[in-house]
Scaffold this motif. Structure first.
Motif, PDB file in Angstrom:
ATOM      1  N   LEU A 120       2.155  -2.650   5.470  1.00  0.00           N
ATOM      2  CA  LEU A 120       1.616  -2.205   4.182  1.00  0.00           C
ATOM      3  C   LEU A 120       0.287  -1.470   4.358  1.00  0.00           C
ATOM      4  O   LEU A 120       0.040  -0.453   3.713  1.00  0.00           O
ATOM      5  N   THR A 129       4.542   6.154  -7.938  1.00  0.00           N
ATOM      6  CA  THR A 129       4.813   5.661  -6.586  1.00  0.00           C
ATOM      7  C   THR A 129       4.633   4.149  -6.495  1.00  0.00           C
ATOM      8  O   THR A 129       5.092   3.531  -5.541  1.00  0.00           O
ATOM      9  N   ALA A 187       8.077   2.008  -6.188  1.00  0.00           N
ATOM     10  CA  ALA A 187       8.657   1.802  -4.854  1.00  0.00           C
ATOM     11  C   ALA A 187       7.816   0.842  -4.026  1.00  0.00           C
ATOM     12  O   ALA A 187       8.349   0.022  -3.272  1.00  0.00           O
ATOM     13  N   THR A 188       6.511   0.924  -4.194  1.00  0.00           N
ATOM     14  CA  THR A 188       5.619   0.036  -3.435  1.00  0.00           C
ATOM     15  C   THR A 188       5.844  -1.413  -3.819  1.00  0.00           C
ATOM     16  O   THR A 188       5.956  -2.294  -2.956  1.00  0.00           O
ATOM     17  N   TYR A 189       5.932  -1.678  -5.129  1.00  0.00           N
ATOM     18  CA  TYR A 189       6.151  -3.044  -5.589  1.00  0.00           C
ATOM     19  C   TYR A 189       7.546  -3.562  -5.205  1.00  0.00           C
ATOM     20  O   TYR A 189       7.719  -4.753  -4.925  1.00  0.00           O
ATOM     21  N   LEU A 190       8.525  -2.667  -5.217  1.00  0.00           N
ATOM     22  CA  LEU A 190       9.892  -3.096  -4.894  1.00  0.00           C
ATOM     23  C   LEU A 190      10.054  -3.440  -3.413  1.00  0.00           C
ATOM     24  O   LEU A 190      10.876  -4.280  -3.044  1.00  0.00           O
ATOM     25  N   THR A 191       9.275  -2.794  -2.558  1.00  0.00           N
ATOM     26  CA  THR A 191       9.409  -3.022  -1.116  1.00  0.00           C
ATOM     27  C   THR A 191       8.413  -4.042  -0.589  1.00  0.00           C
ATOM     28  O   THR A 191       8.508  -4.444   0.575  1.00  0.00           O
ATOM     29  N   ALA A 192       7.460  -4.449  -1.408  1.00  0.00           N
ATOM     30  CA  ALA A 192       6.445  -5.415  -0.979  1.00  0.00           C
ATOM     31  C   ALA A 192       6.562  -6.684  -1.805  1.00  0.00           C
ATOM     32  O   ALA A 192       6.634  -6.634  -3.033  1.00  0.00           O
ATOM     33  N   ASN A 193       6.569  -7.789  -1.151  1.00  0.00           N
ATOM     34  CA  ASN A 193       6.672  -9.060  -1.851  1.00  0.00           C
ATOM     35  C   ASN A 193       5.804 -10.090  -1.118  1.00  0.00           C
ATOM     36  O   ASN A 193       5.960 -10.287   0.084  1.00  0.00           O
ATOM     37  N   ARG A 235       3.488  -9.161  -4.857  1.00  0.00           N
ATOM     38  CA  ARG A 235       2.694  -8.011  -5.266  1.00  0.00           C
ATOM     39  C   ARG A 235       1.240  -8.125  -4.826  1.00  0.00           C
ATOM     40  O   ARG A 235       0.560  -7.114  -4.654  1.00  0.00           O
TER      41      ARG A 235
END
Length: 284
Positions: A4, A87, A90-96, A98
Motif C-alpha cells: 500500500l 480512485t 479501487a483503493t478501498y476495495l483492494t485494501a482491508n 480501510r
C-alpha cells in the motif's frame, strides 16, 4: 501494508502536486532568508551591536510558518483528490481494513512533509547566508541552528499529517484548499486580534495556527534574544519579544514544547476523525 505504501508513493510521483507545492516552499524559504539583509540594515541604523545577529534563526522561523500551509494543502489534496477522481473506490476495495489506507497515506505524506521541511530549512539558510554575507555566526551556535531547523522540519511534517486527516474528512478538493487558507489567514487572525487585551487573550496560543507557528517561533525568538542580549537577557523589555513575535509568529513567554503538544493534539484529532468516518463512508 508495504504494498500500500509503495502504491501511495506511485500515486504521488505520478502527479505534479508534490513538486508544485514544493516550489513555493523553496521560494519562500530563500526569500525569507534573503530578507535578513534588510533587517541588518534597519537595525544598524538604530544601534550598533557588538555581536553578530543570528538572523538565520528568525529566517527559518518566518519561512516555516508560511511554508507549512503548502504541506497542509498537499496532505489534504492527496486524500481529497482520490474522491474527486474516484480512485478511492479501487483503493478501498483492494485494501482491508480501510484504516490501512489512511496509515499508508500518513506514512507517504509524512515523508513528503519531511522533504518539504528539509528544503525549507536549507533554502532559508542559503538565503540568509547569501543575504547577510559568509558569516556563520548569523545562524547562532550550531546547536541553536540545529534546534530551530529540526523544529521547522517537525512542524512541516505535522502540518502534512493534519492535512491528510482534514482531506479525508471533507473529501472535496475545493473545500480542502479554500477552508485552510480562509481559516489560517482570515478567521484565526481575526479571532486572535479580537482576543487581544481581553480576559481570553490566553486562549490565542492554543488555536491551531498559533500552536503550529509556535513550534518554531517560540524557540527561535528566545534563542535570538539570548544571543543578542547575552547576560542581560532577563532585562530585555517584553516589548522586544512581542515585536519579534509579531513579525515571526509565536507568543511571548509561551514554551515551544507546549505549542508542539497542542498541535499534536489537533493533528491526532483530525487523523482520528478521518479513521472513524472513513470506516463507515460509502464510496461509489
Amino acid at each position: 501494508m508495504l504494498g500500500l505504501v509503495r502504491a501511495e508513493f506511485r500515486k504521488i510521483f505520478s502527479t505534479n502536486l508534490w513538486w508544485a507545492m514544493l516550489i513555493p516552499v523553496v521560494v519562500l524559504g530563500f526569500c525569507a532568508g534573503w530578507l535578513g539583509t534588510a533587517f541588518v540594515g534597519i537595525i544598524d541604523v538604530v544601534e550598533q551591536f557588538q555581536t553578530s545577529l543570528p538572523l538565520g534563526l528568525l529566517a527559518v522561523s518566518l519561512s516555516t510558518n508560511f511554508g507549512t500551509i503548502f504541506a497542509l494543502l498537499f496532505g489534504a489534496m492527496s486524500f481529497a483528490g482520490e474522491f474527486r477522481h474516484s480512485t478511492i473506490t479501487a483503493t478501498y476495495l483492494t485494501a482491508n481494513p480501510r484504516g490501512s489506507v489512511l496509515a499508508a497515506k500518513l506514512i507517504t505524506c509524512a515523508t513528503i512533509g519531511l522533504v518539504y521541511g528539509l528544503a525549507n530549512v536549507l533554502f532559508a539558510s542559503l538565503g540568509a547566508l547569501l543575504g547577510s554575507g559568509p558569516d556563520m555566526t548569523n545562524f547562532g551556535s550550531i546547536d541553536d541552528w540545529l534546534s530551530v531547523g529540526g523544529a521547522g522540519v517537525l512542524s512541516m511534517l505535522l502540518w502534512a499529517l493534519l492535512g491528510v486527516g482534514f482531506g479525508a474528512l471533507v473529501t472535496n478538493v475545493v473545500l480542502a484548499v479554500i477552508a485552510p487558507l480562509v481559516y489560517k489567514f482570515v478567521i484565526e487572525f481575526t479571532v486572535s486580534i479580537s482576543l487581544m487585551e481581553t480576559s481570553l487573550a490566553g486562549v490565542a496560543p492554543y488555536l491551531p495556527g498559533a500552536a503550529g507557528n509556535g513550534i518554531v517561533s517560540n524557540l527561535a525568538v528566545p534563542l535570538f534574544v539570548s544571543a543578542v542580549a547575552g547576560p542581560n537577557e532577563p532585562n530585555t523589555p517584553r516589548g522586544a519579544f512581542e515585536l519579534l513575535h509579531l513579525f515571526f509568529g509565536g507568543t511571548y513567554n509561551h514554551p515551544w514544547w507546549l505549542s508542539l503538544l497542542t498541535f499534536l493534539g489537533y493533528a491526532a484529532a483530525f487523523v482520528a476523525g478521518a479513521w472513524f468516518v472513513g470506516r463507515r463512508r460509502d464510496v461509489a
